[in-house]
Design a protein around this motif. Structure first.
Motif, mmCIF file in Angstrom:
data_model
loop_
_atom_site.group_PDB
_atom_site.id
_atom_site.type_symbol
_atom_site.label_atom_id
_atom_site.label_comp_id
_atom_site.label_asym_id
_atom_site.label_seq_id
_atom_site.Cartn_x
_atom_site.Cartn_y
_atom_site.Cartn_z
ATOM 1 N N LEU A 109 8.444 -35.283 1.091
ATOM 2 C CA LEU A 109 9.066 -35.089 2.087
ATOM 3 C C LEU A 109 7.875 -35.543 3.386
ATOM 4 O O LEU A 109 6.754 -34.415 2.964
ATOM 5 N N VAL A 165 7.325 -34.000 6.806
ATOM 6 C CA VAL A 165 8.164 -33.515 8.021
ATOM 7 C C VAL A 165 7.223 -33.305 8.986
ATOM 8 O O VAL A 165 5.915 -33.185 9.596
ATOM 9 N N LEU A 177 14.594 -27.613 12.609
ATOM 10 C CA LEU A 177 14.769 -29.411 11.659
ATOM 11 C C LEU A 177 15.290 -28.769 10.201
ATOM 12 O O LEU A 177 15.509 -28.264 10.093
ATOM 13 N N ARG A 185 17.897 -29.416 6.794
ATOM 14 C CA ARG A 185 17.065 -29.636 5.457
ATOM 15 C C ARG A 185 18.136 -30.066 4.722
ATOM 16 O O ARG A 185 19.236 -29.762 5.086
ATOM 17 N N VAL A 206 19.855 -31.487 1.405
ATOM 18 C CA VAL A 206 19.736 -31.808 -0.794
ATOM 19 C C VAL A 206 20.407 -32.942 -0.976
ATOM 20 O O VAL A 206 20.926 -33.305 -0.790
ATOM 21 N N ARG A 248 13.711 -28.920 -3.255
ATOM 22 C CA ARG A 248 14.012 -28.405 -2.347
ATOM 23 C C ARG A 248 13.030 -27.946 -1.674
ATOM 24 O O ARG A 248 11.870 -28.208 -1.859
#
Length: 97
Positions: free
Chosen positions: A8, A10, A22, A24, A26, A97
């Motif tokens: 991920l 970021v 931000l 998230r 899934v 996750r």
């Protein structure tokens, strides 16, 4: 299980922490017959997450969200997808996750 090599990216603020606003997301995926992971649609991912919040040991009926996926069920305990009409087990997994 998380897919090896998945990651991920970021954006960081000046202090080195991700910004608080931000969102998230899934993404759930399934393993096709060619050994490639393919993402479910956003609606299906959202449905899986909602069922998971209610009963992490239950199952998810994918046809409740997408009629084309009506033969498929995900067993959340084993993290496998089953095709009801053939009984075949397909790849399924819990996303990173």
């Amino acid at each position: 299980m998380a897919r090896p090599g998945s990651g991920l990216l970021v954006p960081m603020n000046r202090v080195g922490y991700p910004p608080q606003n931000l969102a998230r997301v899934v993404v759930w995926e399934w393993l096709n017959e060619h050994g490639r992971w393919r993402p479910y649609s956003a609606a299906v991912c959202h449905h899986i997450e909602n069922v998971l919040k209610g009963d992490a040991r239950g199952s998810v009926v994918l046809g409740q969200v997408d009629a084309q996926l009506s033969p498929y069920i995900i067993d959340l305990q084993s993290m496998h997808q089953f095709r009801q009409d053939t009984g075949n087990r397909d790849g399924g997994r819990n996303p990173e996750r």
